[in-house]
Enzyme design. Structure first.
Site, PDB file in Angstrom:
ATOM      1  N   HIS A 184      67.102 -54.228 -10.879  1.00 28.63           N
ATOM      2  CA  HIS A 184      68.570 -54.798 -11.951  1.00 28.63           C
ATOM      3  C   HIS A 184      68.836 -53.947 -12.027  1.00 28.63           C
ATOM      4  O   HIS A 184      69.262 -53.155 -11.879  1.00 28.63           O
ATOM      5  CB  HIS A 184      66.920 -56.176 -12.458  1.00 28.63           C
ATOM      6  CG  HIS A 184      65.853 -53.885 -13.228  1.00 28.63           C
ATOM      7  ND1 HIS A 184      66.905 -53.286 -13.833  1.00 28.63           N
ATOM      8  CD2 HIS A 184      64.726 -53.639 -12.829  1.00 28.63           C
ATOM      9  CE1 HIS A 184      65.456 -52.918 -14.314  1.00 28.63           C
ATOM     10  NE2 HIS A 184      64.549 -52.796 -13.529  1.00 28.63           N
ATOM     11  N   THR A 192      68.785 -52.043 -18.743  1.00 28.96           N
ATOM     12  CA  THR A 192      68.293 -52.176 -19.373  1.00 28.96           C
ATOM     13  C   THR A 192      68.486 -50.946 -20.876  1.00 28.96           C
ATOM     14  O   THR A 192      68.649 -50.593 -20.364  1.00 28.96           O
ATOM     15  CB  THR A 192      67.316 -52.691 -19.197  1.00 28.96           C
ATOM     16  OG1 THR A 192      66.132 -51.516 -19.706  1.00 28.96           O
ATOM     17  CG2 THR A 192      67.328 -53.392 -18.425  1.00 28.96           C
ATOM     18  N   GLU A 202      57.236 -55.470 -11.238  1.00 27.64           N
ATOM     19  CA  GLU A 202      57.163 -54.940 -11.500  1.00 27.64           C
ATOM     20  C   GLU A 202      55.845 -53.956 -11.884  1.00 27.64           C
ATOM     21  O   GLU A 202      54.945 -54.435 -11.940  1.00 27.64           O
ATOM     22  CB  GLU A 202      57.897 -53.994 -12.540  1.00 27.64           C
ATOM     23  CG  GLU A 202      57.931 -52.250 -12.886  1.00 27.64           C
ATOM     24  CD  GLU A 202      58.529 -51.736 -12.013  1.00 27.64           C
ATOM     25  OE1 GLU A 202      57.749 -51.389 -10.649  1.00 27.64           O
ATOM     26  OE2 GLU A 202      59.217 -51.190 -12.087  1.00 27.64           O
ATOM     27  N   GLY A 236      62.337 -50.989  -9.693  1.00 26.95           N
ATOM     28  CA  GLY A 236      62.151 -49.780  -9.530  1.00 26.95           C
ATOM     29  C   GLY A 236      60.974 -49.234  -8.388  1.00 26.95           C
ATOM     30  O   GLY A 236      60.656 -49.226  -8.056  1.00 26.95           O
TER      31      GLY A 236
END
Length: 207
Positions: A12, A15, A85, A148
């Site tokens: 993604h 942020t 995640e 991640g």
């Protein structure tokens, strides 16, 4: 031999917590302004690869990233909670510096006392990827939009790398991707932490 399936693993966009180096886990943080711009740019690039299926974590930062690719291609996004995640328990929201101070022995190993075991993350990622692969045609491209840590263990599982050795793979930067290609009954890493379109590779029969 015809082309085999590929999986593109896409992290993604940025942020505010990424900027602050805060452990996000499953806290539902939104993309910041830069993250939206990253996802829009990457979505235009990845659309030219002609994805056959797009699946994403349902957390907003991944869902919104996937949405940029969906809008360019006109394809629907399928959401799978298995792509979330790693749950970080009491670590979520703390910066890396704060975690190192509070948990000096656990932090280097990412050993979260009340978090999700990395093996469990690998199990659900592997299952989610294979659910999507079962609907990806031979020679097709599956795009997996996730996070991640989850992506790194998912990629490791597909490559047959033990979970505890997943750091052989470097981290994925925000809105970058990795590409795996299936050859016979095995997967190979073709691109890692990329932000540009992969160059075609001519393979010999024994490559």
């Amino acid at each position: 031999m015809s082309d085999t399936r590929r999986v593109l693993f896409w992290r993604h966009g940025r942020t505010a917590w990424n900027v602050e180096n805060r452990f996000q886990g499953q806290t539902d943080i939104e993309l910041d302004k830069v993250g939206h711009a990253q996802a829009e740019r990457a979505g235009r690039l990845l659309a030219t690869m002609g994805p056959d299926l797009i699946v994403a974590s349902d957390l907003k930062r991944a869902a919104d990233t996937a949405g940029y690719l969906g809008r360019v291609t006109g394809m629907p996004i399928e959401f799978d909670k298995g792509l979330r995640e790693r749950f970080g328990g009491s670590w979520e929201g703390f910066t890396g510096k704060e975690l190192a101070e509070r948990w000096p022995e656990r932090h280097p190993r990412m050993d979260i006392p009340d978090g999700e075991p990395i093996g469990d993350v690998g199990d659900r990622m592997y299952a989610a990827i294979h659910r999507a692969l079962s609907r990806t045609p031979e020679g097709g491209l599956l795009v997996v939009v996730s996070h991640g840590a989850a992506l790194r263990v998912g990629i490791s599982r597909l490559l047959g790398i033990p979970d505890e050795q997943r750091e052989i793979l470097g981290p994925l930067s925000n809105c970058c991707w990795s590409v795996l290609q299936q050859r016979r009954d095995r997967w190979r890493l073709m691109e890692h932490n990329a932000a540009s379109l992969p160059e075609p590779v001519v393979l010999s029969d024994d490559a």
